[in-house]
Write an enzyme that holds these catalytic residues in place. Structure first.
Site, PDB file in Angstrom:
ATOM      1  N   SER A  80      90.945  18.668  52.863  1.00  0.00           N
ATOM      2  CA  SER A  80      91.332  17.625  51.918  1.00  0.00           C
ATOM      3  C   SER A  80      92.467  16.770  52.501  1.00  0.00           C
ATOM      4  O   SER A  80      92.301  16.189  53.565  1.00  0.00           O
ATOM      5  CB  SER A  80      91.716  18.266  50.582  1.00  0.00           C
ATOM      6  N   ASP A 192      85.043  18.260  48.251  1.00  0.00           N
ATOM      7  CA  ASP A 192      86.352  18.748  48.676  1.00  0.00           C
ATOM      8  C   ASP A 192      86.320  20.173  49.243  1.00  0.00           C
ATOM      9  O   ASP A 192      85.854  21.108  48.594  1.00  0.00           O
ATOM     10  CB  ASP A 192      87.288  18.713  47.458  1.00  0.00           C
TER      11      ASP A 192
END
Length: 298
Positions: A80, A192
């Site tokens: 991320s 993610d």
């Protein structure tokens, strides 16, 4: 006469069997069989940069302190927000350059609204930003070995990208569900990486690191009101990542947790504070880091 000839023959035979006094006797020293020792080799140091949105600026402070003290990681992987910093660092940017880039970063440069759609943001602006600031290098062309972690939306498996378009991989790794649209790569959708690997320690090991420095920037649930949808989503991620981190961080040699209390994952205005928090965490851990490197040098 026969007696004289016999005496001469005996003398000649004796002369042939003796060593002339002028002939040198050569001797050779025994060969040295001592093995040549290789110079000591420090361990391969890997950085595992965790996710945490705007709190990711603290990774820069950690990198700055490591560089200032002569510690240069051999490889880096990120999840991320950590994937963004990892990509920029692997492309060759120094800690000082990362700091300058962070302070001039325009949040609008990575914002591209996606109404109507499956999420608030498309994420292509983030991919363009990464390509622009990494010189358009593919993952495998970086100056440092780079790994970017995302989650396969169909299988739920953690995926480590080590080849391909860097911008697209960072976009996938950062695609928080409902915030960023899922990213299609090779016919599969990715979101993610923090869903399955908030701090990618295991992947840094997989890439060949012998000593892993992990930076955990996940937010601790603080009991604050979660009235709006975004705060509730971020709180949900915080709760989820804590349990996963407790397992994955056990395999790290050094774990840094910058003091980011009060800094939310959406607080881009606190970037200076976040960088400083990273610096302070690294400085506090510096003696332990140096000791572990010395102990692992072989």
């Amino acid at each position: 006469m026969r007696r004289l000839l016999g005496t001469l023959a005996v003398l000649l035979l004796a002369a042939c069997q003796s060593v002339p006094p002028s002939a040198p006797i050569h001797t050779h020293p025994a060969p040295d069989t001592t093995a040549i020792k290789a110079p000591p080799r420090p361990p391969r140091v890997g950085l595992a940069l965790g996710g945490g949105a705007a709190r990711g600026f603290s990774h820069i402070g950690v990198i700055q302190v490591l560089e200032e003290n002569g510690i240069r990681p051999d490889l880096v992987a990120g999840t991320s927000a950590g994937s963004l910093v990892a990509a920029l660092y692997a492309s060759g940017k120094t800690g000082a350059e990362l700091g300058m880039l962070a302070m001039t970063m325009d949040e609008g440069a990575i914002t591209d609204w996606a109404f109507p759609g499956r999420a608030l943001l498309r994420g292509e602006a983030l991919a363009r930003y990464v390509r622009e600031h990494t010189g358009g290098r593919a993952i495998e062309q970086m100056r440092l070995p780079l790994g970017i972690v995302a989650t396969d939306l169909d299988s739920g498996a953690a995926i480590l990208f080590q080849r391909g378009d860097t911008g697209t991989a960072v976009r996938a790794s950062s695609a928080v569900p409902a915030v960023f649209q899922p990213v299609t790569i090779g016919g599969r959708e990715y979101v993610d990486g923090g869903l399955v690997s908030p701090v990618p320690v295991r992947f840094v090991r997989q890439m060949g690191a012998e000593l892993v420095i992990a930076i955990d920037i996940s937010a601790v649930p603080d009991g604050a009101p979660t009235g709006d949808a975004m705060k509730m989503l971020l709180q949900t991620f915080s709760i989820m990542s804590r349990s996963i981190n407790a397992y994955e961080l056990r395999d790290a040699d050094i774990v840094l947790r910058p003091a980011l209390a009060g800094v939310s994952s959406a607080d881009f205005a606190a970037r200076r504070r976040s960088i400083q928090a990273g610096r302070e965490a690294a400085l506090a851990a510096l003696p332990a880091i140096k000791a572990r490197i010395a102990a692992a040098t072989h």
